[in-house]
Design an enzyme around this catalytic site. Structure first.
Site, PDB file in Angstrom:
ATOM      1  N   GLU A 146      91.736 -48.703  34.457  1.00 61.04           N
ATOM      2  CA  GLU A 146      90.599 -48.080  33.753  1.00 61.04           C
ATOM      3  C   GLU A 146      91.049 -46.748  33.196  1.00 61.04           C
ATOM      4  O   GLU A 146      92.195 -46.321  33.401  1.00 61.04           O
ATOM      5  CB  GLU A 146      89.432 -47.853  34.722  1.00 61.04           C
ATOM      6  N   HIS A 186      78.318 -42.814  31.152  1.00 60.45           N
ATOM      7  CA  HIS A 186      79.281 -43.890  30.889  1.00 60.45           C
ATOM      8  C   HIS A 186      79.259 -44.192  29.398  1.00 60.45           C
ATOM      9  O   HIS A 186      78.183 -44.336  28.811  1.00 60.45           O
ATOM     10  CB  HIS A 186      78.921 -45.140  31.694  1.00 60.45           C
ATOM     11  N   ARG A 246      86.610 -40.447  31.062  1.00 65.90           N
ATOM     12  CA  ARG A 246      85.268 -40.823  30.590  1.00 65.90           C
ATOM     13  C   ARG A 246      84.563 -39.738  29.799  1.00 65.90           C
ATOM     14  O   ARG A 246      83.917 -40.006  28.788  1.00 65.90           O
ATOM     15  CB  ARG A 246      84.389 -41.154  31.799  1.00 65.90           C
ATOM     16  N   HIS A 282      75.224 -42.288  34.490  1.00 62.71           N
ATOM     17  CA  HIS A 282      75.852 -43.304  35.334  1.00 62.71           C
ATOM     18  C   HIS A 282      76.089 -42.852  36.768  1.00 62.71           C
ATOM     19  O   HIS A 282      75.813 -43.591  37.705  1.00 62.71           O
ATOM     20  CB  HIS A 282      77.177 -43.688  34.676  1.00 62.71           C
ATOM     21  N   ARG A 339      84.430 -37.746  37.625  1.00 65.36           N
ATOM     22  CA  ARG A 339      85.017 -38.708  38.574  1.00 65.36           C
ATOM     23  C   ARG A 339      86.008 -39.641  37.887  1.00 65.36           C
ATOM     24  O   ARG A 339      85.732 -40.162  36.803  1.00 65.36           O
ATOM     25  CB  ARG A 339      83.874 -39.536  39.176  1.00 65.36           C
ATOM     26  N   LEU A 354      83.430 -46.045  45.099  1.00 65.43           N
ATOM     27  CA  LEU A 354      83.318 -46.977  46.228  1.00 65.43           C
ATOM     28  C   LEU A 354      84.283 -46.533  47.325  1.00 65.43           C
ATOM     29  O   LEU A 354      83.955 -46.534  48.517  1.00 65.43           O
ATOM     30  CB  LEU A 354      83.629 -48.399  45.761  1.00 65.43           C
TER      31      LEU A 354
END
Ligand code: FAD
Length: 527
Positions: free
Chosen positions: A127, A244, A290, A351, A386, A392
């Site tokens: 990603e 996002h 992002r 997000h 982030r 997670l």
């Protein structure tokens, strides 16, 4: 001035249950921590406000990051996380995340989480801002649901772990900076109950629902931050909301996330003229961090006068798309899009909350007996932005550390018995919950979205001031409690965003477009 509780109550008049641990939340952070404690013999109660699978965890698509690839290492994962965090990550927390994360993910596999494999090896995807393929995924793009399933299965095997679904935690019971338990409301019968816990763990997830455009499930109303703040906990970095860049933007369709792994596998972002624009903005093009992809997308939308851009999956073979992204393929098809051929209209939406209830590296807050982990917590691991798929992981790593620390705490702590009474709130007011919720979300979208200014944020704060009277009376029902929590969290986000007179990571101020050395620090708020 906010009153510290949402309703009048007297613990002497209410039914009560007592546990060693009361954990609020059944997503990855709450359930993992609960299983870990209960496996060590602790008596645990987990409370969730809706059903157990109604979590952000369950919605997570791409996966969970861990340095497990042949050419990868915790050092590289550390570098990428620090780079994405735009100068504000706590480097000790990141070191812990990337090193301890490897064993936590292995443990998740031992506990039965079934990740995807390719030719006998764990399949790893990539990603934005990751220098390596390091993201484990499950069922293509349904990783969170698999983790939630595996943890729920584990939890059900442990007799000393109880789960009460449909219990809305209203407030924390805190006196003299010690937490004794929680006041909760049974969502089905609408009656109050007290749950005393020698250790209380907040794992209530995020705050996305304060924005009109967001990817979060309905439960993400910021309750944990609001109740902790009311109880006197410190909250930190609330101005850092991650937007996002690629959320489905079609009239009548929900704000459905189109995962970053789609770009990781080769999809391109194009403007309304079909031009690929990201290489003009950043050398990593579609795989830039992002915050950069969001700001570039917004600039492109303004430049071309368009409400969205497009995600073009044509560089990927149709069978790869269907196999790797079955969930996205199916959902887009419901709205008439064949993503093997049609470009997907996308725009940014709220997000993830980088900030939260301030903790140290062991999950302890400034209130004795109160811990926090997962998206509700903030120990600075994500800084101002982030790194994708680190959240997670964060729930597992810092949940684990709470277990160790709280067990030490329990051996040295004998709780006293304290009664809690609130009787000063006026009778409930008649308010239009839907109307006010809509107004709040529109204000947040307009004034505290990806582009902010002094004027917009000041306007938002006067909206919040106009609602102050509401907090002098009792909340009528759970919907109103959630609205009050969202109003409080929205106000705190705007206060912090107004204070930070610079642009950094996910916080962009058009009146202060550059980062400032003076602001390499955190904003901590406390009642
Ligand atoms: C669409 C989407 C995709 C994502 N994809 C990824 C990804 O690929 N990789 C990644 O790392 N992260 C991803 N994220 C972020 C990640 O899923 C979350 O940050 C993470 O799951 C949060 O876990 P949690 O345990 O802290 O909270 P959650 O999983 O949200 O659980 C919160 C729990 O708290 C309970 N709760 C809340 N308030 C109360 C209350 N008042 N009383 C009682 N219970 C309460 C809820 O009922 C729920 O059980 C994604 C998020 C979304 C929304």
């Amino acid at each position: 001035m906010f009153k510290p509780y949402l309703v009048n109550f007297d613990t002497r008049q209410l039914p009560a249950e007592t546990y060693e641990y009361v954990i609020i939340g059944g997503g990855i952070a709450g359930l993992y921590t609960a299983c870990k404690v209960a496996r060590e013999g602790g008596q645990v109660l987990v409370l969730t406000k809706h059903t157990l699978e109604d979590t952000s965890t369950d919605k997570a698509q791409v996966g969970i990051a861990a340095a497990l690839g042949q050419s990868d290492s915790p050092e590289l994962h550390f570098k990428d996380t620090i780079f994405a965090g735009a100068g504000l990550c706590d480097s000790k927390a990141v070191e812990i995340l990337v090193n301890e994360g490897v064993n936590r993910v292995k443990e998740l596999i031992e506990w039965g989480a079934q990740f995807d494999y390719y030719e006998g090896e764990l399949a790893l995807t990539r990603e934005g801002a990751h220098s390596q393929r390091r993201i484990l995924h499950a069922a293509g793009d349904a990783t969170g649901a698999e983790i939630q399933r595996a943890l729920a299965y584990q939890a059900n095997q442990i007799p000393s772990l109880k789960i009460y679904e449909n219990y809305f935690v209203v407030d924390l019971l805190v006196a003299d900076d010690i937490c004794y338990g929680v006041l909760a409301c049974d969502n089905v019968n609408q009656c109050f109950k007290v749950f005393y816990g020698r250790v209380v763990i907040l794992a209530t997830g995020g705050t996305g629902q304060v924005y009109e455009h967001n990817t979060n499930p309905e439960i993400a109303t910021g309750d944990g931050i609001a109740m902790a703040y009311r109880a006197g906990a410190e909250v930190m970095d609330l101005e850092f909301i991650q937007f996002h860049p690629t959320v489905l933007c079609l009239p009548g369709a929900p704000f459905f996330l189109i995962s970053e792994a789609v770009r990781g596998e080769g999809a391109r972002l194009r403007n309304c003229y079909g031009e690929q624009f990201m290489p003009r903005y950043h050398q990593l093009a579609e795989l830039a961090p992002r915050d950069i992809v969001v700001q570039s997308t917004l600039k492109e939308m303004v430049r071309t006068g368009s409400k969205n851009v497009f995600l073009d999956l044509s560089p990927l073979p149709a069978e790869v798309i269907q196999q790797r992204f079955p969930n996205i393929t199916r959902t887009c098809a419901t709205y008439g899009l064949d993503i093997t051929k049609d470009p997907i209209p996308v725009a940014p939406a709220a997000h993830y909350m980088m900030g939260g209830v301030k903790t140290n590296l062991h999950g302890e807050t400034n209130i004795k007996g109160l811990y926090a982990c997962g998206e509700v917590a903030c120990q600075g691991v994500h800084g101002a932005n982030r790194l994708a798929s680190n959240s997670l992981l964060d729930g597992l790593v810092f949940g684990f550390r709470i277990v160790k620390q709280s067990m030490r705490f329990l051996t040295s702590y004998v709780p006293s018995s304290v009664e809690f009474v609130c009787n000063y709130l006026k009778p409930p007011k008649e308010i239009k919950i839907n109307g006010l919720t809509h107004e709040l979300r529109a204000v947040m979208n307009k004034c505290a979205g990806p582009v902010r200014s002094c004027q917009g944020l000041t306007g938002a704060l006067s909206f919040f001031e106009n609602q102050a009277d509401l907090f002098l009376s009792e909340a009528k029902n759970i919907a109103e409690m959630e609205l009050r929590n969202m109003l409080l969290v929205g106000q705190l986000i705007c206060e912090a965003a107004l204070m930070r007179t610079e642009s950094r990571g996910a916080h962009y101020r058009e009146d202060y477009p550059a980062a400032s050395e003076r602001w390499v620090k955190h904003i901590i708020l406390r009642l």
